[in-house]
Write an enzyme that holds these catalytic residues in place. Structure first.
Site, PDB file in Angstrom:
ATOM      1  N   ASP A  78      16.923  15.487  20.892  1.00 37.12           N
ATOM      2  CA  ASP A  78      15.948  14.527  21.394  1.00 37.12           C
ATOM      3  C   ASP A  78      15.387  13.644  20.295  1.00 37.12           C
ATOM      4  O   ASP A  78      15.122  12.457  20.515  1.00 37.12           O
ATOM      5  CB  ASP A  78      14.805  15.276  22.089  1.00 37.12           C
ATOM      6  CG  ASP A  78      15.161  15.642  23.520  1.00 37.12           C
ATOM      7  OD1 ASP A  78      16.355  15.670  23.840  1.00 37.12           O
ATOM      8  OD2 ASP A  78      14.240  15.896  24.314  1.00 37.12           O
ATOM      9  N   CYS A 119      17.232  24.226  21.681  1.00 36.11           N
ATOM     10  CA  CYS A 119      16.400  23.028  21.819  1.00 36.11           C
ATOM     11  C   CYS A 119      16.264  22.541  23.253  1.00 36.11           C
ATOM     12  O   CYS A 119      17.081  22.841  24.121  1.00 36.11           O
ATOM     13  CB  CYS A 119      16.946  21.921  20.917  1.00 36.11           C
ATOM     14  SG  CYS A 119      16.688  22.284  19.160  1.00 36.11           S
ATOM     15  N   ASP A 120      15.202  21.805  23.444  1.00 36.59           N
ATOM     16  CA  ASP A 120      14.815  21.033  24.620  1.00 36.59           C
ATOM     17  C   ASP A 120      15.518  21.376  25.931  1.00 36.59           C
ATOM     18  O   ASP A 120      15.178  22.345  26.584  1.00 36.59           O
ATOM     19  CB  ASP A 120      14.951  19.545  24.292  1.00 36.59           C
ATOM     20  CG  ASP A 120      13.934  19.152  23.228  1.00 36.59           C
ATOM     21  OD1 ASP A 120      14.266  19.263  22.045  1.00 36.59           O
ATOM     22  OD2 ASP A 120      12.808  18.781  23.576  1.00 36.59           O
ATOM     23  N   LYS A 121      16.511  20.592  26.345  1.00 37.32           N
ATOM     24  CA  LYS A 121      17.092  20.748  27.679  1.00 37.32           C
ATOM     25  C   LYS A 121      18.071  21.911  27.755  1.00 37.32           C
ATOM     26  O   LYS A 121      18.391  22.380  28.840  1.00 37.32           O
ATOM     27  CB  LYS A 121      17.830  19.466  28.099  1.00 37.32           C
ATOM     28  CG  LYS A 121      17.038  18.191  27.898  1.00 37.32           C
ATOM     29  CD  LYS A 121      15.654  18.285  28.488  1.00 37.32           C
ATOM     30  CE  LYS A 121      14.683  17.348  27.821  1.00 37.32           C
ATOM     31  NZ  LYS A 121      14.499  17.515  26.400  1.00 37.32           N
ATOM     32  N   CYS A 191      12.194  22.049  16.024  1.00 39.88           N
ATOM     33  CA  CYS A 191      11.088  21.409  15.300  1.00 39.88           C
ATOM     34  C   CYS A 191       9.803  22.231  15.400  1.00 39.88           C
ATOM     35  O   CYS A 191       9.488  22.791  16.441  1.00 39.88           O
ATOM     36  CB  CYS A 191      10.878  19.997  15.814  1.00 39.88           C
ATOM     37  SG  CYS A 191      12.284  18.909  15.459  1.00 39.88           S
ATOM     38  N   GLU A 442      12.087  10.467  27.289  1.00 41.10           N
ATOM     39  CA  GLU A 442      10.948  11.008  26.560  1.00 41.10           C
ATOM     40  C   GLU A 442      10.527   9.954  25.542  1.00 41.10           C
ATOM     41  O   GLU A 442      11.349   9.485  24.768  1.00 41.10           O
ATOM     42  CB  GLU A 442      11.396  12.299  25.871  1.00 41.10           C
ATOM     43  CG  GLU A 442      10.317  13.068  25.189  1.00 41.10           C
ATOM     44  CD  GLU A 442      10.837  14.391  24.647  1.00 41.10           C
ATOM     45  OE1 GLU A 442      10.860  15.366  25.414  1.00 41.10           O
ATOM     46  OE2 GLU A 442      11.248  14.436  23.476  1.00 41.10           O
ATOM     47  N   SER A 468       7.044  13.353  24.859  1.00 37.29           N
ATOM     48  CA  SER A 468       7.529  14.461  24.054  1.00 37.29           C
ATOM     49  C   SER A 468       6.477  15.558  23.978  1.00 37.29           C
ATOM     50  O   SER A 468       5.271  15.299  24.067  1.00 37.29           O
ATOM     51  CB  SER A 468       7.852  13.959  22.647  1.00 37.29           C
ATOM     52  OG  SER A 468       8.061  15.031  21.766  1.00 37.29           O
TER      53      SER A 468
END
Length: 553
Positions: A78, A119-121, A191, A442, A468
């Site tokens: 992202d 991460c994320d998705k 992150c 995002e 985000s």
């Protein structure tokens, strides 16, 4: 065993022949076959080390008598995709990943799965697939990045985005900006703040689908490798006792996850992903239930961007389990629910200690008596909108200001960096929703620029896209219905007054209804910005953000 479908009996001699071409022995073929789903790649800093985690998982599986079979899935970074067309593909990748895991696990009937995302998705996608396939499954993430240090101050990726705004405002020099660029992301891992990736890894643990420590043990610690081996051991126990995801991801488990979400102050993206996972688990999860949970759940942590602590600090304080133990003192956690460890939450909490009450506030001394996320509703968002309340300055919990209307992220970013946004403005960014984007981008760039310019206590942002987990300030996303569907956000005109009351949970466009009726008659659908390829299909199939932006089935 489920894998007998592809390996047992005379008729499966051709299948075994192909397995032997892989180098598998008769003993390995006869053992339980465990699919190890690897999201390793060299694009995402949170995934660049996942081969190490996968190897540890495979060692654990072999040690416990299983045969690991590895396969891969895609992943979008992202941070690198932010601020350009690439971000349109990020949320959309969630459905691709879930579908690809389902495809692999059904085409090759493994006895169980170990998911290795970070991460994320990728994390929610794997949990969605786990619920859909419903064979024994455990998730072991790659772990968080350590915080960076600039002049003795802990920093993260969000600091760099905010530094761009500060640089544009003349508050820092080129050399200062370069220091942030060079030092903010010092290791591999997701992150370092309570952004979306770490939010979902922590909530995976709260759901019971990850072992204790899944959300917080840093990526570079050897303890992360040991946890991965334990995940390999644990999956064999889940196979032995036939414990499946739907045995764990119950309504009570989702209530626990939402409660932990509120206490931690997780990313607003959790309000997309938890409903999507619940949808696959056949659990009804209305986003407005978050308000009822928030009303009784204290906010115990202020992790970046809401505060100065990072995930490594949460780890040192006792992690997700320590947060759950504090919540349990108020009777807010159902500790009877099972987990992939083979223990109930209650059993997992027996030896847990809150080691740092400055990071995890005691339940009776919270940052606030209500949770970190609020779902708003009003004539501007009849189906809801979401804000990370814990990252909003108290002065902006109530705000009324003139709308500054933009039909894309690019146009608002240009206006912000040119100094065209003034104190008191309410920036409206529309046609960035699931269908209108398409892909529901995002938008950390605009929010970070606002914060970097020192306007986060004076300017609100509202969008049918999303923000985000690294965003702070009065940034309200997921406005539903979205503009592309003719939602009220499509009817806002420059200068209209918008009233935000986060404490009351309202988001109102202060325009007479007769005027809105006239605008509604004059409104015409806007052509999506991408009309070919995967995103064209995505726009046709995706549902409202209010329902998790899942596909129509």
């Amino acid at each position: 065993m489920r894998s007998d479908e592809m390996k047992s009996g005379a008729t499966r001699a051709p299948h075994r022949s192909l397995m032997k071409a892989l180098g598998l022995t008769d003993r390995e073929i006869a053992s339980p076959m465990i699919g190890v789903v690897s999201a390793a790649n060299t694009v995402i800093p949170g995934h660049v080390h996942l081969n190490r985690i996968v190897d540890a998982v495979k060692a654990g599986i072999r040690s416990a008598g299983g045969t690991p079979i590895e396969f891969s899935v895609i992943g979008v970074c992202d941070g690198i995709a932010m601020g350009h067309v690439g971000m349109k593909y990020s949320l959309a990748s969630r459905e691709l990943i879930a579908d690809s895991v389902e495809t692999m696990a059904m085409a090759h009937p493994f006895d169980a799965l170990v998911m290795v995302p970070n991460c994320d998705k990728i994390v929610p996608a794997m949990l969605m697939a786990a619920a859909r396939i419903n064979i024994p499954t455990i998730v072991i993430s790659g772990g968080p990045m350590l915080a960076g240090k600039v002049r003795g101050k802990a920093v993260s990726l969000s600091t760099v985005f905010e530094a761009v705004g500060a640089h544009a405002a003349g508050k820092i020099t080129d050399g200062d900006l370069l220091d942030y660029e060079n030092l903010a992301c010092p290791t591999c891992g997701s992150c370092s703040g309570m952004f979306t990736a770490n939010s979902m890894n922590c909530l995976t643990e709260a759901l019971g689908m990850g072992l204790p420590g899944n959300g917080t043990i840093p990526a570079v610690f050897s303890e992360r490798d040991r946890l991965a081996k334990e995940a390999g051991y644990a999956i064999m126990e889940l196979v032995k006792h036939n414990v499946r995801p739907l045995d764990i991801m119950t309504e009570a488990a989702f209530q626990n996850a939402l409660t932990v979400d509120m206490a931690l102050g997780c990313s607003t993206n959790s309000m997309l992903h938890l409903p999507a996972i619940a949808h696959e688990a056949h659990v009804k999860l209305d986003i407005f239930s978050a308000n009822a949970i928030s009303a009784k759940t204290p906010n115990l942590c202020h992790l970046a961007p809401a505060g100065n602590h990072h995930i490594e600090d949460l780890y040192a304080a006792g992690g997700v389990m320590a947060v759950m133990k504090e919540l349990d003192t108020l009777g807010l956690i159902d500790t009877s629910v099972p987990t992939v460890s083979g223990k109930t939450i209650a059993q997992q909490l027996e030896t847990v200690v809150n080691c740092d009450t400055s990071v995890i506030r005691p339940a009776h001394e919270p940052y606030s008596n209500t949770g970190g996320i609020a779902v708003l509703r009003g004539n501007l968002a009849p189906q809801g909108a979401v804000v990370k309340r814990s990252a909003v300055d108290p002065s902006m919990l109530r705000h009324t200001g003139p709308a500054r209307v933009f039909d894309s992220e690019e146009s608002v970013s240009e206006a912000i960096l040119k100094g065209a946004i003034k104190k008191g403005d309410v920036v409206v960014i529309r046609y960035e929703g699931p269908k209108g984007g398409p892909g529901m981008r995002e938008m950390l760039g605009p929010t970070a620029s606002i914060a970097g310019m020192g306007l986060d206590k004076d300017v609100a942002l509202i969008t049918d896209g999303r923000f985000s987990g690294a965003t702070r300030g009065a940034s309200i996303g997921h406005v539903s219905p979205e503009a592309a569907e003719g939602g009220p956000i499509a009817l806002v005109c420059e200068g209209d007054l918008i009233e935000i009351d986060i404490e009351k949970g309202t988001l109102s466009l202060l325009v007479d209804e007769s005027v809105l009726d006239k605008r509604r008659l004059e409104w015409r659908p806007v052509q999506p910005k991408i009309t070919t390829g995967y995103l064209a299909r995505y726009a046709k199939q995706v549902t409202s953000a209010a329902h998790g932006a899942v596909f129509i089935t």
